[in-house]
Write a protein that holds these residues in place. Structure first.
Motif, PDB file in Angstrom:
ATOM      1  N   GLY A  37       0.783  -1.229   0.000  1.00 41.47           N
ATOM      2  CA  GLY A  37       0.000   0.000   0.000  1.00 41.47           C
ATOM      3  C   GLY A  37       0.816   1.280   0.000  1.00 41.47           C
ATOM      4  O   GLY A  37       0.415   2.278   0.609  1.00 41.47           O
ATOM      5  N   ILE A  38       1.934   1.300  -0.695  1.00 41.07           N
ATOM      6  CA  ILE A  38       2.797   2.481  -0.697  1.00 41.07           C
ATOM      7  C   ILE A  38       2.231   3.558  -1.625  1.00 41.07           C
ATOM      8  O   ILE A  38       1.890   3.283  -2.775  1.00 41.07           O
ATOM      9  N   GLY A  39       2.166   4.784  -1.115  1.00 41.02           N
ATOM     10  CA  GLY A  39       1.732   5.904  -1.932  1.00 41.02           C
ATOM     11  C   GLY A  39       2.912   6.546  -2.642  1.00 41.02           C
ATOM     12  O   GLY A  39       2.913   6.704  -3.856  1.00 41.02           O
ATOM     13  N   HIS A  40       3.945   6.910  -1.876  1.00 38.20           N
ATOM     14  CA  HIS A  40       5.178   7.424  -2.463  1.00 38.20           C
ATOM     15  C   HIS A  40       6.308   7.260  -1.464  1.00 38.20           C
ATOM     16  O   HIS A  40       6.084   6.934  -0.297  1.00 38.20           O
ATOM     17  N   LEU A  41       7.530   7.483  -1.932  1.00 37.14           N
ATOM     18  CA  LEU A  41       8.707   7.428  -1.080  1.00 37.14           C
ATOM     19  C   LEU A  41       9.058   8.824  -0.596  1.00 37.14           C
ATOM     20  O   LEU A  41       8.870   9.810  -1.311  1.00 37.14           O
ATOM     21  N   ASN A  42       9.574   8.906   0.629  1.00 38.83           N
ATOM     22  CA  ASN A  42      10.053  10.167   1.190  1.00 38.83           C
ATOM     23  C   ASN A  42      11.579  10.129   1.232  1.00 38.83           C
ATOM     24  O   ASN A  42      12.172   9.139   1.665  1.00 38.83           O
ATOM     25  N   LEU A  43      12.216  11.201   0.785  1.00 38.58           N
ATOM     26  CA  LEU A  43      13.667  11.278   0.735  1.00 38.58           C
ATOM     27  C   LEU A  43      14.147  12.336   1.723  1.00 38.58           C
ATOM     28  O   LEU A  43      13.700  13.476   1.676  1.00 38.58           O
TER      29      LEU A  43
ATOM     30  N   VAL B  82      15.403   6.742   3.114  1.00 33.20           N
ATOM     31  CA  VAL B  82      14.249   6.599   2.238  1.00 33.20           C
ATOM     32  C   VAL B  82      13.148   5.918   3.042  1.00 33.20           C
ATOM     33  O   VAL B  82      13.302   4.775   3.479  1.00 33.20           O
ATOM     34  N   SER B  83      12.065   6.621   3.284  1.00 28.59           N
ATOM     35  CA  SER B  83      10.914   6.075   3.996  1.00 28.59           C
ATOM     36  C   SER B  83       9.729   6.070   3.037  1.00 28.59           C
ATOM     37  O   SER B  83       9.882   6.320   1.848  1.00 28.59           O
ATOM     38  N   TYR B  84       8.533   5.778   3.544  1.00 29.90           N
ATOM     39  CA  TYR B  84       7.380   5.743   2.656  1.00 29.90           C
ATOM     40  C   TYR B  84       6.154   6.340   3.323  1.00 29.90           C
ATOM     41  O   TYR B  84       6.063   6.423   4.552  1.00 29.90           O
ATOM     42  N   THR B  85       5.234   6.783   2.506  1.00 28.14           N
ATOM     43  CA  THR B  85       3.926   7.240   2.971  1.00 28.14           C
ATOM     44  C   THR B  85       2.880   6.266   2.462  1.00 28.14           C
ATOM     45  O   THR B  85       2.868   5.919   1.276  1.00 28.14           O
ATOM     46  N   GLN B  86       2.039   5.808   3.364  1.00 33.52           N
ATOM     47  CA  GLN B  86       0.992   4.857   2.999  1.00 33.52           C
ATOM     48  C   GLN B  86      -0.002   5.520   2.055  1.00 33.52           C
ATOM     49  O   GLN B  86      -0.371   6.681   2.229  1.00 33.52           O
TER      50      GLN B  86
ATOM     51  N   ASN C   9      -3.302   6.706   0.833  1.00 35.96           N
ATOM     52  CA  ASN C   9      -4.538   6.954   1.592  1.00 35.96           C
ATOM     53  C   ASN C   9      -5.584   7.740   0.819  1.00 35.96           C
ATOM     54  O   ASN C   9      -6.644   8.046   1.369  1.00 35.96           O
ATOM     55  N   VAL C  10      -5.299   8.083  -0.419  1.00 34.06           N
ATOM     56  CA  VAL C  10      -6.305   8.710  -1.261  1.00 34.06           C
ATOM     57  C   VAL C  10      -6.201   8.104  -2.656  1.00 34.06           C
ATOM     58  O   VAL C  10      -5.175   7.556  -3.037  1.00 34.06           O
ATOM     59  N   VAL C  11      -7.274   8.207  -3.408  1.00 33.12           N
ATOM     60  CA  VAL C  11      -7.238   7.772  -4.796  1.00 33.12           C
ATOM     61  C   VAL C  11      -6.568   8.873  -5.607  1.00 33.12           C
ATOM     62  O   VAL C  11      -7.005  10.024  -5.580  1.00 33.12           O
ATOM     63  N   GLY C  12      -5.509   8.544  -6.306  1.00 32.80           N
ATOM     64  CA  GLY C  12      -4.764   9.544  -7.056  1.00 32.80           C
ATOM     65  C   GLY C  12      -3.670  10.171  -6.211  1.00 32.80           C
ATOM     66  O   GLY C  12      -3.262   9.636  -5.179  1.00 32.80           O
ATOM     67  N   ALA C  13      -3.186  11.326  -6.658  1.00 36.77           N
ATOM     68  CA  ALA C  13      -2.090  12.000  -5.970  1.00 36.77           C
ATOM     69  C   ALA C  13      -2.564  12.625  -4.667  1.00 36.77           C
ATOM     70  O   ALA C  13      -3.763  12.741  -4.417  1.00 36.77           O
ATOM     71  N   GLY C  14      -1.629  13.022  -3.827  1.00 33.15           N
ATOM     72  CA  GLY C  14      -1.971  13.734  -2.605  1.00 33.15           C
ATOM     73  C   GLY C  14      -1.934  12.898  -1.352  1.00 33.15           C
ATOM     74  O   GLY C  14      -2.489  13.296  -0.317  1.00 33.15           O
ATOM     75  N   ASP C  15      -1.294  11.728  -1.379  1.00 37.24           N
ATOM     76  CA  ASP C  15      -1.162  10.918  -0.162  1.00 37.24           C
ATOM     77  C   ASP C  15      -0.480  11.742   0.925  1.00 37.24           C
ATOM     78  O   ASP C  15       0.485  12.465   0.666  1.00 37.24           O
ATOM     79  N   SER C  16      -0.974  11.629   2.142  1.00 29.72           N
ATOM     80  CA  SER C  16      -0.425  12.412   3.243  1.00 29.72           C
ATOM     81  C   SER C  16      -0.254  11.533   4.464  1.00 29.72           C
ATOM     82  O   SER C  16      -0.760  10.414   4.525  1.00 29.72           O
ATOM     83  N   GLY C  17       0.454  12.055   5.446  1.00 28.32           N
ATOM     84  CA  GLY C  17       0.678  11.308   6.670  1.00 28.32           C
ATOM     85  C   GLY C  17       2.154  11.241   7.001  1.00 28.32           C
ATOM     86  O   GLY C  17       3.018  11.539   6.169  1.00 28.32           O
ATOM     87  N   ALA C  18       2.445  10.850   8.238  1.00 29.65           N
ATOM     88  CA  ALA C  18       3.825  10.783   8.704  1.00 29.65           C
ATOM     89  C   ALA C  18       4.591   9.701   7.950  1.00 29.65           C
ATOM     90  O   ALA C  18       4.060   8.625   7.689  1.00 29.65           O
ATOM     91  N   PRO C  19       5.852   9.988   7.589  1.00 29.90           N
ATOM     92  CA  PRO C  19       6.683   8.972   6.933  1.00 29.90           C
ATOM     93  C   PRO C  19       6.872   7.758   7.838  1.00 29.90           C
ATOM     94  O   PRO C  19       6.965   7.883   9.069  1.00 29.90           O
TER      95      PRO C  19
END
Length: 297
Positions: free
Chosen positions: A48-54, A86-90, A92-102
């Motif tokens: 369920g990865i939304g994107h990676l945090n650098l 490199v961490s990740y954000t789960q 949590n939304v359909v499309g772009a804009g996933d948010s939340g603590a890494p």
């Protein structure tokens, strides 16, 4: 598989890059994908990865300058460094804009006790050239040379023994800007690096779709080359540019360089070329749109 967006007209250019990726294909940003390090001995699958945090990026840059210490159009540069975390954000939304603590990846190295797995990106020998320089403001724009240097994705659970998960190579378009090359500590800019996952040294099943389907075919199989990581970072001068003397190997004979250090943080997405069926549907849709326009005309 879900997708966040279609990156229209992201053309991979240059003779070397053209051999790696279909130059006419738009790339799809994957949504809710999985990161599986089991085959590398770091026994973990993150879903369920939304994107990676650098974060914690540090690059040392050698920039060719003129006799006044200024960059100029066509001036070469090289850099090496590391994105330390490199961490990740789960997702949590359909499309772009996933948010939340890494969140840190988890893993058990060689069957040991579960622990945070530090994932990093290392790079060396990346090169490029200046495309514009404003002598009044000090603003500089630059592009990276496709295929230059090396980039590795690595992980550890004990902080010292790193395992290489994948090798990557820069493709176009990759580049960025800095607000003031000669600026003080904290002067900022940004960069975008589009990198291709290479088949050499690639960990089997490292990336999977939202349903757990391996994406290996886009790296080492029938759909290769077709899997990319696109990183967008915000950069800050941490050590201002200072004259460093003659440039090192790889620069024009007699070139002089300044050296500076850049810190960075940002985010990265996993992208792939569209499946043939998706391209066919897109083509049919465009043909239909053209027919409608002709009727209206």
């Amino acid at each position: 598989m879900k997708t966040k967006s279609l990156l229209a007209a992201m053309t991979v250019s240059g003779a070397l890059a053209a051999a790696w990726a279909p130059s006419a294909s738009a790339l799809m940003v994957l949504d809710s994908w999985q990161f599986d390090t089991t085959a590398a001995g770091i026994n973990s699958t993150t879903t369920g990865i939304g994107h990676l945090n650098l974060s914690g990026g540090l690059a040392t840059v050698s920039q060719q300058v003129d006799g006044s210490g200024n960059p100029f159009v066509g001036a070469q540069f090289s850099e090496f460094g590391e994105i330390f975390t490199v961490s990740y954000t789960q997702n949590n939304v359909v499309g772009a804009g996933d948010s939340g603590a890494p969140k840190l990846f988890q893993g058990a190295l060689n069957g040991g006790v579960n622990a945070d797995a530090n994932v990093r990106i290392r790079f060396q020998g990346l090169t490029g050239q200046v495309t514009s320089f404003d002598a009044g403001t000090g603003a500089i724009n630059y592009v990276f040379n496709p295929g230059s240097g090396s980039i590795t994705l690595e992980a550890t659970t004990n902080g010292s023994t790193y395992t290489t998960l994948a090798n990557l190579a820069l493709v176009a378009p990759s580049g960025g800007q800095l607000n003031d090359f000669a600026g003080a500590t904290g002067t900022n800019g940004d960069s975008t690096l589009l990198s291709l996952l290479l088949g050499t040294g690639y960990t089997s099943n490292l990336f999977r779709t939202s349903t757990g389907l391996s994406l290996d075919s886009y790296v080492t199989g029938a759909n290769a080359p077709g899997l990319f990581i696109n990183a967008v970072t915000n950069n800050h001068i941490s050590s201002p540019a200072t004259f460093a003397g003659l440039c090192g190997a790889g620069f024009s004979t007699g070139a002089i360089c300044a050296s500076l250090e850049i810190t960075s943080d940002g985010a990265a997405d996993l992208l792939r070329v569209p499946e043939p069926a998706s391209l066919a549907l897109l083509a049919i849709g465009l043909l239909g749109l053209g027919a409608v326009r002709r009727r209206v005309a």
